[in-house]
Scaffold this motif. Structure first.
Motif, mmCIF file in Angstrom:
data_model
loop_
_atom_site.group_PDB
_atom_site.id
_atom_site.type_symbol
_atom_site.label_atom_id
_atom_site.label_comp_id
_atom_site.label_asym_id
_atom_site.label_seq_id
_atom_site.Cartn_x
_atom_site.Cartn_y
_atom_site.Cartn_z
ATOM 1 N N VAL A 87 0.844 -1.207 0.000
ATOM 2 C CA VAL A 87 0.000 0.000 0.000
ATOM 3 C C VAL A 87 0.877 1.254 0.000
ATOM 4 O O VAL A 87 0.619 2.210 -0.743
ATOM 5 N N ASN A 88 1.933 1.247 0.800
ATOM 6 C CA ASN A 88 2.838 2.401 0.836
ATOM 7 C C ASN A 88 3.528 2.621 -0.505
ATOM 8 O O ASN A 88 3.692 3.766 -0.947
ATOM 9 N N GLU A 89 3.923 1.530 -1.174
ATOM 10 C CA GLU A 89 4.570 1.660 -2.483
ATOM 11 C C GLU A 89 3.590 2.204 -3.533
ATOM 12 O O GLU A 89 3.982 2.970 -4.411
ATOM 13 N N VAL A 90 2.325 1.814 -3.429
ATOM 14 C CA VAL A 90 1.300 2.345 -4.339
ATOM 15 C C VAL A 90 1.159 3.854 -4.137
ATOM 16 O O VAL A 90 1.087 4.631 -5.102
ATOM 17 N N LEU A 91 1.139 4.286 -2.874
ATOM 18 C CA LEU A 91 0.964 5.716 -2.589
ATOM 19 C C LEU A 91 2.192 6.535 -2.998
ATOM 20 O O LEU A 91 2.068 7.695 -3.383
ATOM 21 N N ARG A 92 3.368 5.906 -2.927
ATOM 22 C CA ARG A 92 4.602 6.621 -3.302
ATOM 23 C C ARG A 92 4.765 6.748 -4.816
ATOM 24 O O ARG A 92 5.457 7.628 -5.297
ATOM 25 N N ALA A 93 4.154 5.839 -5.570
ATOM 26 C CA ALA A 93 4.396 5.784 -7.024
ATOM 27 C C ALA A 93 3.797 6.980 -7.746
ATOM 28 O O ALA A 93 2.619 7.277 -7.600
ATOM 29 N N LYS A 94 4.631 7.658 -8.546
ATOM 30 C CA LYS A 94 4.120 8.738 -9.405
ATOM 31 C C LYS A 94 3.680 8.183 -10.760
ATOM 32 O O LYS A 94 2.830 8.760 -11.429
ATOM 33 N N ASP A 95 4.320 7.061 -11.173
ATOM 34 C CA ASP A 95 4.095 6.526 -12.517
ATOM 35 C C ASP A 95 3.433 5.155 -12.507
ATOM 36 O O ASP A 95 2.404 4.947 -13.126
ATOM 37 N N VAL A 96 4.068 4.193 -11.815
ATOM 38 C CA VAL A 96 3.586 2.816 -11.879
ATOM 39 C C VAL A 96 3.970 2.048 -10.614
ATOM 40 O O VAL A 96 5.031 2.288 -10.031
ATOM 41 N N ALA A 97 3.071 1.149 -10.189
ATOM 42 C CA ALA A 97 3.366 0.228 -9.085
ATOM 43 C C ALA A 97 2.725 -1.111 -9.426
ATOM 44 O O ALA A 97 1.678 -1.162 -10.081
ATOM 45 N N VAL A 98 3.365 -2.201 -8.993
ATOM 46 C CA VAL A 98 2.843 -3.545 -9.229
ATOM 47 C C VAL A 98 2.696 -4.264 -7.888
ATOM 48 O O VAL A 98 3.658 -4.328 -7.112
ATOM 49 N N VAL A 99 1.491 -4.784 -7.633
ATOM 50 C CA VAL A 99 1.252 -5.610 -6.450
ATOM 51 C C VAL A 99 1.185 -7.057 -6.931
ATOM 52 O O VAL A 99 0.229 -7.458 -7.601
ATOM 53 N N HIS A 100 2.229 -7.830 -6.618
ATOM 54 C CA HIS A 100 2.302 -9.231 -7.055
ATOM 55 C C HIS A 100 1.721 -10.102 -5.937
ATOM 56 O O HIS A 100 2.313 -10.219 -4.871
#
Length: 639
Positions: A195-208
């Motif tokens: 969730v934190n990585e999703v909020l930090r992403a300006k361009d793209v994030a992947v939840v595997h």
């Protein structure tokens, strides 16, 4: 990768998509010409005969006709919202005759289906024909929309061009925000990190999300947190079922969702957040309905020489359009989440709309071209899924070999591993079931939550066992079905293969396991079972055997039988897998796609029973490893 080579790669994608389009269209043409009605009905691609019921204009001002299936109601069908269909009739002189229009499934509920048809369709011809059927038609629309989306990506400037180049270029790193991690007490450590990585992403994030790791829970939390920072988000998935699932979870969290398109499961809860139901429920809708009715009446009763006809018609149309725009503006203004399939994101209702974030669930099952449809509307994208489970469906072998099956999620995982968060704690399976999948597919990184680690049905049970059917080939008298060979049979292109003796043994093994558990406990604890086979012919054969076997009558509702694809996203206490393949050459066909086996095994909470010919299957290193793993478990249990 330079922009020129990125564009070249996308142009190659377009050529492969064109190849897949032509291949599927040709397959549909051949099937239509050669396969009889009975086969189409058995495959779930046709209803015959139908009862044609009422016709009416729905809330979106489309002409709709209601039809009912009157026979073969036990066969699972492939009709769902958005699929193209054609009506037909059969005569002794001309054979199958198709009606001269194409319809679209509006929704299906059991044996009732609503189909929208062109405005000028003579419904009376359908209602007046003695024997009418309906079958799935070739879907031109999805291909057209995917090709248009690729063309837009190829020409893309600004944000779309930037994302296109980023996805294909390893040295161009995705941008991120920087802030202290937020804490979510109801998520585990890796879910919180995602969730934190999703909020930090300006361009793209992947939840595997490997099986059972709470991908949907994590995604819902990420959407909820994003909505603290953005007014509205777009949520898409490859299938209607996945869109329904995530929409339902968001509604449960009190989020205002508008679902574009009708849900797969038609119940009041699901319908309540569809665009159509919301549109009908708007206070101004009765006035709009009255205006539309007035327009239809004016057109049907037009008199010659009526000089004011056009003036009156334009006035009514103008008022209706104004009212429709106002209703839509209010509905979309209130919604926090717009949810649709990837193809559904091309809906005219979203024309001109822009969103900060696009969430794509089931991203590993979607063709890359489909992902570009909603990408034009957003600034950043979050993909969730598991590329070690079911891939997208590609029917052209040439297109598949040339790379059409490679998804956007796989591409980003390869080029930007720093954008990926792996969910590492699973809450579904006994540890012995999960361990094989974790070691083979996820580099041993997935672990079991303490509460499920030792879950089981029977004391001293072996969580995973493989029953080798090859021992019955040389010694059939030892089998429960000595009169049948345990060799596979080929039953035509569309069905694939069947192994009747293995099917009968599957039922016998399940009955033995049920007897060990005990009838009362099975019913009291509602222990549920999934029987999986990769081949449709075997699935249908197993369903027939289950119906005939008196012993299973009390447990029918607790047993479901389907293909691997049919069980995607589901789980059961017990999973029984019939592998079917049994030949001297070691041919295993599409069972070489190991992701299917990963899905099959990981549906189980407590027990997996595999039936298959060891000599045929273990020529492949994966199945050799699986056999040895099951054998080791059995030996450990005996010690």
């Amino acid at each position: 990768m330079q922009t020129a080579s990125v564009i070249q790669a996308l142009q190659q994608q377009r050529l492969l998509l064109q190849l897949e389009y032509q291949s599927e269209k040709e397959a549909y043409r051949q099937q239509t010409e050669t396969i009889g009605i009975g086969r189409k009905v058995k495959r779930g691609d046709a209803w015959w005969p139908l009862r044609v019921s009422k016709s009416y204009y729905n809330s979106l001002n489309q002409l709709a006709v209601e039809v009912y299936r009157t026979s073969d109601t036990d066969i699972e069908h492939n009709f769902e919202y958005g699929r193209s269909v054609v009506f037909f009739t059969e005569t002794e002189t001309s054979g199958i005759c198709y009606f001269p229009f194409t319809g679209v499934v509006s929704y299906v509920d059991g044996d009732r289906m609503v189909v929208t048809v062109p405005d000028n369709t003579r419904i009376i011809d359908l209602q007046g024909t003695e024997k009418v059927g309906i079958q799935l038609s070739f879907d031109e629309t999805s291909y057209r929309l995917m090709m248009e989306a690729l063309d837009r990506a190829i020409r893309g400037k600004g944000r779309l061009g930037y994302l296109r180049d980023l996805f294909y270029t390893p040295h161009q790193k995705p941008e991120t925000f920087s802030f202290q991690p937020l804490h979510f007490p109801y998520l585990n450590k890796t879910q919180e990190e995602a969730v934190n990585e999703v909020l930090r992403a300006k361009d793209v994030a992947v939840v595997h999300g490997p099986p059972g790791t709470g991908k949907t829970t994590t995604l819902v939390e990420a959407i909820r947190e994003t909505l603290m920072r953005e007014n509205q988000v777009l949520v898409c998935a490859q299938s209607n079922m996945a869109v329904d699932w995530i929409s339902e979870k968001l509604v449960d969290r009190g989020i205002n969702v508008i679902r574009i398109g009708n849900p797969t499961r038609v119940n009041d809860k699901m319908l309540s957040f569809t665009y159509e139901r919301r549109f009908e429920g708007h206070p101004d809708y009765p006035q709009l309905w009255a205006l539309r009715k007035a327009i239809r009446d004016l057109r049907s009763h037009r008199k010659r020489g009526d000089e004011k006809y056009h003036q009156r018609l334009e006035s009514l149309k103008s008022r209706a359009t104004e009212l429709e725009i106002r209703i839509n503006s209010e509905l979309f203004g209130e919604a926090r989440v717009i949810a649709s399939t990837l193809v559904g994101a091309a809906n005219r209702l979203l024309d001109g709309q822009k969103y900060g974030t696009l969430f794509i669930d089931e991203a590993a099952q979607a063709l890359e071209a489909a992902c570009w449809i909603p990408l034009r509307r957003v600034s950043r994208v979050v993909l969730a899924g598991d590329h070690c489970q079911l891939p997208p469906t590609v029917k052209s072998i040439a297109a598949l070999k040339a790379g059409l099956g490679k998804t956007l999620m796989e591409r980003i995982v390869e080029t930007h591993p720093e954008a990926v968060t792996l969910l590492r704690i699973q809450y579904r399976m006994n540890d012995d079931i999960m361990r094989f999948s974790s070691d083979f597919f996820y580099h041993g990184q997935v672990e079991s939550a303490p509460e499920v680690r030792f879950r089981g049905i029977l004391d001293l049970d072996t969580p995973m066992e493989w029953i080798d059917t090859s021992k019955y080939l040389d010694n059939p008298d030892n089998s429960e079905v000595p009169e049948l060979s345990f060799k596979e049979e080929f039953v035509g292109e569309s069905y694939g293969r069947i192994n009747k003796a293995e099917g009968m043994l599957t039922m016998h093994v399940l009955q033995q396991y049920f007897e060990r558990i005990g009838k009362q406990r099975l019913l009291d604890e509602r222990i549920d079972v999934g029987i999986i086979s990769p081949y449709r012919a075997q699935v249908q054969y197993l369903r027939r055997l289950l119906t005939k076997r008196e012993y299973f009558k009390p447990f029918r509702r607790q047993i479901s039988i389907n293909t691997v694809d049919g069980f995607q996203g589901q789980e059961r206490d017990v999973i029984v897998i019939s592998l079917v393949r049994s030949n001297d050459e070691g041919q295993i066909g599409f069972l070489r796609d190991l992701r299917r086996m990963n899905v099959a095994i990981t549906r189980a909470r407590m027990k997996v029973i595999i039936l298959g010919n060891r000599q045929t299957m273990t020529r492949h290193p994966f199945y050799r490893q699986l056999w040895q793993y099951c054998k080791k478990q059995l030996e450990t249990q005996k010690i």
